[in-house]
Design an enzyme around this catalytic site. Structure first.
Site, PDB file in Angstrom:
ATOM      1  N   GLY A  36      -5.252  -9.067   3.089  1.00 31.86           N
ATOM      2  CA  GLY A  36      -5.932  -8.091   2.235  1.00 31.86           C
ATOM      3  C   GLY A  36      -5.291  -7.849   0.895  1.00 31.86           C
ATOM      4  N   ASN A  85       0.825  -1.198   0.000  1.00 31.63           N
ATOM      5  CA  ASN A  85       0.000   0.000   0.000  1.00 31.63           C
ATOM      6  C   ASN A  85       0.862   1.251   0.000  1.00 31.63           C
ATOM      7  OD1 ASN A  85      -2.130  -1.765   0.198  1.00 31.63           O
ATOM      8  ND2 ASN A  85      -2.340  -1.547   2.419  1.00 31.63           N
ATOM      9  N   VAL A  86       0.374   2.262  -0.671  1.00 32.51           N
ATOM     10  CA  VAL A  86       1.100   3.540  -0.753  1.00 32.51           C
ATOM     11  C   VAL A  86       0.465   4.569   0.189  1.00 32.51           C
ATOM     12  CG1 VAL A  86       1.954   3.075  -3.083  1.00 32.51           C
ATOM     13  CG2 VAL A  86      -0.255   4.235  -2.818  1.00 32.51           C
ATOM     14  N   ASP A  87      -0.552   4.109   0.965  1.00 34.50           N
ATOM     15  CA  ASP A  87      -1.134   5.016   1.967  1.00 34.50           C
ATOM     16  C   ASP A  87      -0.243   5.004   3.209  1.00 34.50           C
ATOM     17  OD1 ASP A  87      -3.512   2.404   2.436  1.00 34.50           O
ATOM     18  OD2 ASP A  87      -1.990   2.946   3.924  1.00 34.50           O
ATOM     19  N   CYS A 132      16.549  20.196  -4.340  1.00 29.34           N
ATOM     20  CA  CYS A 132      17.401  20.976  -5.277  1.00 29.34           C
ATOM     21  C   CYS A 132      16.708  22.243  -5.759  1.00 29.34           C
ATOM     22  CB  CYS A 132      17.804  20.104  -6.472  1.00 29.34           C
ATOM     23  SG  CYS A 132      16.465  19.773  -7.641  1.00 29.34           S
ATOM     24  N   LEU A 155     -10.826 -11.109   2.379  1.00 35.10           N
ATOM     25  CA  LEU A 155     -12.290 -11.163   2.273  1.00 35.10           C
ATOM     26  C   LEU A 155     -12.729 -12.321   1.384  1.00 35.10           C
ATOM     27  CD1 LEU A 155     -14.640  -9.478   3.346  1.00 35.10           C
ATOM     28  CD2 LEU A 155     -14.616  -8.173   1.222  1.00 35.10           C
ATOM     29  N   CYS A 184      12.500  13.376  -7.182  1.00 36.81           N
ATOM     30  CA  CYS A 184      12.919  14.429  -8.110  1.00 36.81           C
ATOM     31  C   CYS A 184      13.711  13.828  -9.280  1.00 36.81           C
ATOM     32  CB  CYS A 184      13.804  15.442  -7.379  1.00 36.81           C
ATOM     33  SG  CYS A 184      14.409  16.749  -8.462  1.00 36.81           S
ATOM     34  N   HIS A 208       6.076  -0.677  -2.637  1.00 38.48           N
ATOM     35  CA  HIS A 208       5.608  -0.001  -3.858  1.00 38.48           C
ATOM     36  C   HIS A 208       5.607   1.511  -3.712  1.00 38.48           C
ATOM     37  CE1 HIS A 208       3.447  -3.916  -5.234  1.00 38.48           C
ATOM     38  NE2 HIS A 208       4.746  -3.925  -5.493  1.00 38.48           N
ATOM     39  N   ALA A 222     -10.574  -7.767   7.469  1.00 39.08           N
ATOM     40  CA  ALA A 222      -9.329  -7.599   8.232  1.00 39.08           C
ATOM     41  C   ALA A 222      -9.604  -6.969   9.593  1.00 39.08           C
ATOM     42  CB  ALA A 222      -8.370  -6.725   7.433  1.00 39.08           C
TER      43      ALA A 222
HETATM   44  C1  BV8 Z   1       8.254  -5.770 -11.759  1.00 39.17           C
HETATM   45  C2  BV8 Z   1       1.577   1.087  -6.723  1.00 39.17           C
HETATM   46  C3  BV8 Z   1      10.249  -6.223 -12.872  1.00 39.17           C
HETATM   47  C4  BV8 Z   1       0.788   1.840  -7.701  1.00 39.17           C
HETATM   48  C5  BV8 Z   1       1.392  -1.142  -7.588  1.00 39.17           C
HETATM   49  C6  BV8 Z   1       2.876 -11.495 -16.281  1.00 39.17           C
HETATM   50  C7  BV8 Z   1       3.011 -12.450 -15.293  1.00 39.17           C
HETATM   51  C8  BV8 Z   1       3.598 -12.137 -14.065  1.00 39.17           C
HETATM   52  C9  BV8 Z   1       4.063 -10.842 -13.823  1.00 39.17           C
HETATM   53  C10 BV8 Z   1       3.915  -9.903 -14.795  1.00 39.17           C
HETATM   54  C11 BV8 Z   1       3.325 -10.213 -16.013  1.00 39.17           C
HETATM   55  N1  BV8 Z   1       3.310  -9.095 -16.760  1.00 39.17           N
HETATM   56  C12 BV8 Z   1       3.883  -8.074 -16.056  1.00 39.17           C
HETATM   57  C13 BV8 Z   1       4.261  -8.569 -14.863  1.00 39.17           C
HETATM   58  C14 BV8 Z   1       4.923  -7.832 -13.792  1.00 39.17           C
HETATM   59  C15 BV8 Z   1       3.930  -6.952 -13.058  1.00 39.17           C
HETATM   60  C16 BV8 Z   1       2.703  -7.724 -12.652  1.00 39.17           C
HETATM   61  O1  BV8 Z   1       2.740  -8.500 -11.701  1.00 39.17           O
HETATM   62  N2  BV8 Z   1       1.592  -7.473 -13.385  1.00 39.17           N
HETATM   63  C17 BV8 Z   1       0.353  -8.143 -13.067  1.00 39.17           C
HETATM   64  C18 BV8 Z   1      -0.811  -7.181 -13.394  1.00 39.17           C
HETATM   65  C19 BV8 Z   1       0.273  -9.426 -13.886  1.00 39.17           C
HETATM   66  N3  BV8 Z   1       4.635  -6.485 -11.872  1.00 39.17           N
HETATM   67  C20 BV8 Z   1       5.387  -5.381 -11.941  1.00 39.17           C
HETATM   68  O2  BV8 Z   1       5.470  -4.686 -12.928  1.00 39.17           O
HETATM   69  C21 BV8 Z   1       6.222  -5.069 -10.704  1.00 39.17           C
HETATM   70  N4  BV8 Z   1       7.562  -4.838 -11.115  1.00 39.17           N
HETATM   71  O3  BV8 Z   1       7.844  -6.866 -12.013  1.00 39.17           O
HETATM   72  O4  BV8 Z   1       9.484  -5.326 -12.102  1.00 39.17           O
HETATM   73  C22 BV8 Z   1      11.586  -5.661 -12.979  1.00 39.17           C
HETATM   74  C23 BV8 Z   1      12.667  -6.539 -12.863  1.00 39.17           C
HETATM   75  C24 BV8 Z   1      13.933  -6.024 -12.959  1.00 39.17           C
HETATM   76  C25 BV8 Z   1      14.114  -4.661 -13.173  1.00 39.17           C
HETATM   77  C26 BV8 Z   1      13.014  -3.813 -13.282  1.00 39.17           C
HETATM   78  C27 BV8 Z   1      11.742  -4.304 -13.182  1.00 39.17           C
HETATM   79  C28 BV8 Z   1       5.769  -3.809 -10.011  1.00 39.17           C
HETATM   80  C29 BV8 Z   1       4.371  -3.943  -9.541  1.00 39.17           C
HETATM   81  C30 BV8 Z   1       4.014  -2.737  -8.666  1.00 39.17           C
HETATM   82  C31 BV8 Z   1       2.916  -1.948  -9.319  1.00 39.17           C
HETATM   83  N5  BV8 Z   1       2.428  -0.949  -8.360  1.00 39.17           N
HETATM   84  N6  BV8 Z   1       1.030  -0.247  -6.673  1.00 39.17           N
HETATM   85  C32 BV8 Z   1      -0.367   2.515  -7.057  1.00 39.17           C
HETATM   86  O5  BV8 Z   1      -0.720   2.161  -5.898  1.00 39.17           O
HETATM   87  O6  BV8 Z   1      -0.911   3.381  -7.715  1.00 39.17           O
HETATM   88  S1  BV8 Z   1       0.521  -2.580  -7.702  1.00 39.17           S
HETATM   89  C33 BV8 Z   1      -0.940  -2.492  -6.803  1.00 39.17           C
HETATM   90  O7  BV8 Z   1      -1.755  -3.629  -7.141  1.00 39.17           O
HETATM   91  C34 BV8 Z   1      -0.749  -2.688  -5.320  1.00 39.17           C
HETATM   92  O8  BV8 Z   1       0.383  -2.034  -4.848  1.00 39.17           O
HETATM   93  C35 BV8 Z   1      -0.650  -4.168  -5.145  1.00 39.17           C
HETATM   94  O9  BV8 Z   1       0.687  -4.590  -5.230  1.00 39.17           O
HETATM   95  C36 BV8 Z   1      -1.315  -4.705  -6.371  1.00 39.17           C
HETATM   96  C37 BV8 Z   1      -2.451  -5.627  -6.003  1.00 39.17           C
HETATM   97  O10 BV8 Z   1      -3.353  -4.867  -5.285  1.00 39.17           O
HETATM   98  P1  BV8 Z   1      -3.898  -5.399  -3.859  1.00 39.17           P
HETATM   99  O11 BV8 Z   1      -3.182  -4.643  -2.803  1.00 39.17           O
HETATM  100  O12 BV8 Z   1      -3.857  -6.868  -3.761  1.00 39.17           O
HETATM  101  O13 BV8 Z   1      -5.375  -4.884  -3.951  1.00 39.17           O
HETATM  102  P2  BV8 Z   1      -6.549  -5.560  -4.795  1.00 39.17           P
HETATM  103  O14 BV8 Z   1      -7.607  -4.520  -4.965  1.00 39.17           O
HETATM  104  O15 BV8 Z   1      -5.982  -6.247  -6.018  1.00 39.17           O
HETATM  105  O16 BV8 Z   1      -7.067  -6.693  -3.818  1.00 39.17           O
HETATM  106  C38 BV8 Z   1      -7.624  -6.331  -2.570  1.00 39.17           C
HETATM  107  C39 BV8 Z   1      -7.884  -7.620  -1.837  1.00 39.17           C
HETATM  108  O17 BV8 Z   1      -8.377  -7.290  -0.536  1.00 39.17           O
HETATM  109  C40 BV8 Z   1      -8.952  -8.492  -2.510  1.00 39.17           C
HETATM  110  O18 BV8 Z   1      -8.481  -9.812  -2.552  1.00 39.17           O
HETATM  111  C41 BV8 Z   1     -10.170  -8.358  -1.580  1.00 39.17           C
HETATM  112  O19 BV8 Z   1     -10.878  -9.571  -1.495  1.00 39.17           O
HETATM  113  C42 BV8 Z   1      -9.524  -8.048  -0.261  1.00 39.17           C
HETATM  114  N7  BV8 Z   1     -10.344  -7.224   0.628  1.00 39.17           N
HETATM  115  C43 BV8 Z   1     -11.195  -6.215   0.287  1.00 39.17           C
HETATM  116  N8  BV8 Z   1     -11.740  -5.697   1.426  1.00 39.17           N
HETATM  117  C44 BV8 Z   1     -11.216  -6.387   2.472  1.00 39.17           C
HETATM  118  C45 BV8 Z   1     -10.322  -7.355   1.972  1.00 39.17           C
HETATM  119  N9  BV8 Z   1      -9.654  -8.207   2.764  1.00 39.17           N
HETATM  120  C46 BV8 Z   1      -9.853  -8.092   4.092  1.00 39.17           C
HETATM  121  N10 BV8 Z   1     -10.683  -7.184   4.653  1.00 39.17           N
HETATM  122  C47 BV8 Z   1     -11.380  -6.329   3.881  1.00 39.17           C
HETATM  123  N11 BV8 Z   1     -12.219  -5.435   4.461  1.00 39.17           N
END
Ligand code: BV8
Length: 235
Positions: A176, A92-94, A139, A203, A117, A109, A220
């Protein structure tokens, strides 16, 4: 359960949902019709910086209106009371874990309240608006700040430290997160490879649920305080 000394906890957007912070893949997962994957990329930023800055300026401003919930607070209590090693890795970024008081915390993340910068490469605390191209706090150059956020295709922060902690932990807990994004989604497999027990609290079942020894389904805000009480009883 074998005695547990070192713990790694991974959190995702679901832990902040009850604080009113939108998740990525829930019904509120879109932003103004944009998929996050389309906005959270370097290409999007260089193609349309105003759009991307607006996306992050709005989320940064929203932080002032939300507060840590019982799950954040329970993890901060565990952080203070746990005698062994504890590392909280958040996707999370919060700033809700920070405001709840967790100390052994890293934002893999990046963070909304940080500016990067492009002129001097410095990261600085930042809680304002970037779209107006303010000067870098270090800077002084105007118009060079980007959100200090790890976008898709960029390398997450402190991966070495995370991998070392996963190799040494006795318990890996995922809270989560949908398990949709790597490398975070692969941490459970790394932890299992080194012999850790693995617990998921979510969830709904995440995409990697089958990797976990135990899955607890629910909010959670209810599951995490109960789990923290349970784990502190055995201390
Ligand atoms: C990298 C910041 C390499 C941004 C984020 C194909 C296959 C495998 C991998 C890849 C692929 N193609 C591309 C990739 C790599 C890619 C990736 O994984 N893509 C996915 C889409 C397939 N990954 C990357 O690019 C990463 N970097 O691989 O670099 C590299 C290597 C060498 C050198 C350079 C580079 C970087 C990924 C980071 C992206 N940034 N966040 C922003 O916030 O704006 S990702 C963002 O989504 C989050 O940070 C988090 O990581 C991700 C998933 O989100 P979640 O936190 O899980 O949230 P979500 O909504 O999905 O789910 C919420 C869950 O909570 C649900 O399950 C729900 O049921 C549950 N929930 C809801 N309410 C509750 C609850 N649980 C409990 N209580 C509740 N009340």
């Amino acid at each position: 359960m074998k005695d547990i000394r070192n713990i790694v906890i991974l959190t995702g957007a679901g832990i902040s949902a009850e604080s009113g912070v939108a998740t990525f893949r829930g019904p509120d997962g879109l932003w103004e019709g944009h998929r996050v994957e389309d906005v959270a990329t370097p290409e999007a930023f260089f193609r349309d910086p105003a759009l991307v800055q607006k996306f992050y300026d709005e989320r940064r401003a929203k932080l002032r209106t939300v507060h840590p919930n019982a799950a954040h607070q329970a993890l901060a209590k565990l952080d203070a009371a746990w005698p062994g090693d504890l590392l909280l890795v958040t996707q999370n970024v919060d700033d809700l874990h920070d405001r709840a008081g967790s100390k052994h915390l890293l934002h893999m993340h990046g963070e909304l309240n940080s500016a990067w910068c492009l002129a001097c490469d410095a990261r600085s605390p930042f809680d304002g608006v970037m779209a107006t191209e303010p000067p870098c706090p270090q800077c002084g150059q105007p118009g060079c700040l980007r959100p200090d956020i790890v976008w898709f295709g960029e390398m997450p922060y402190q991966m070495e430290r995370i991998e070392q902690a996963l190799a040494r932990c006795d318990l890996f807990v995922s809270i989560g997160t949908s398990g949709a994004v790597y490398p975070a989604a692969g941490f459970v497999q790394t932890a299992r490879h080194y012999g850790a027990r693995t617990l998921e609290m979510n969830l709904d079942p995440s995409e990697g649920s089958f990797h976990f020894h135990e899955s607890r389904m629910g909010r959670a805000g209810e599951l995490v305080p109960d789990w923290v009480e349970e784990i502190l009883q055995n201390v």
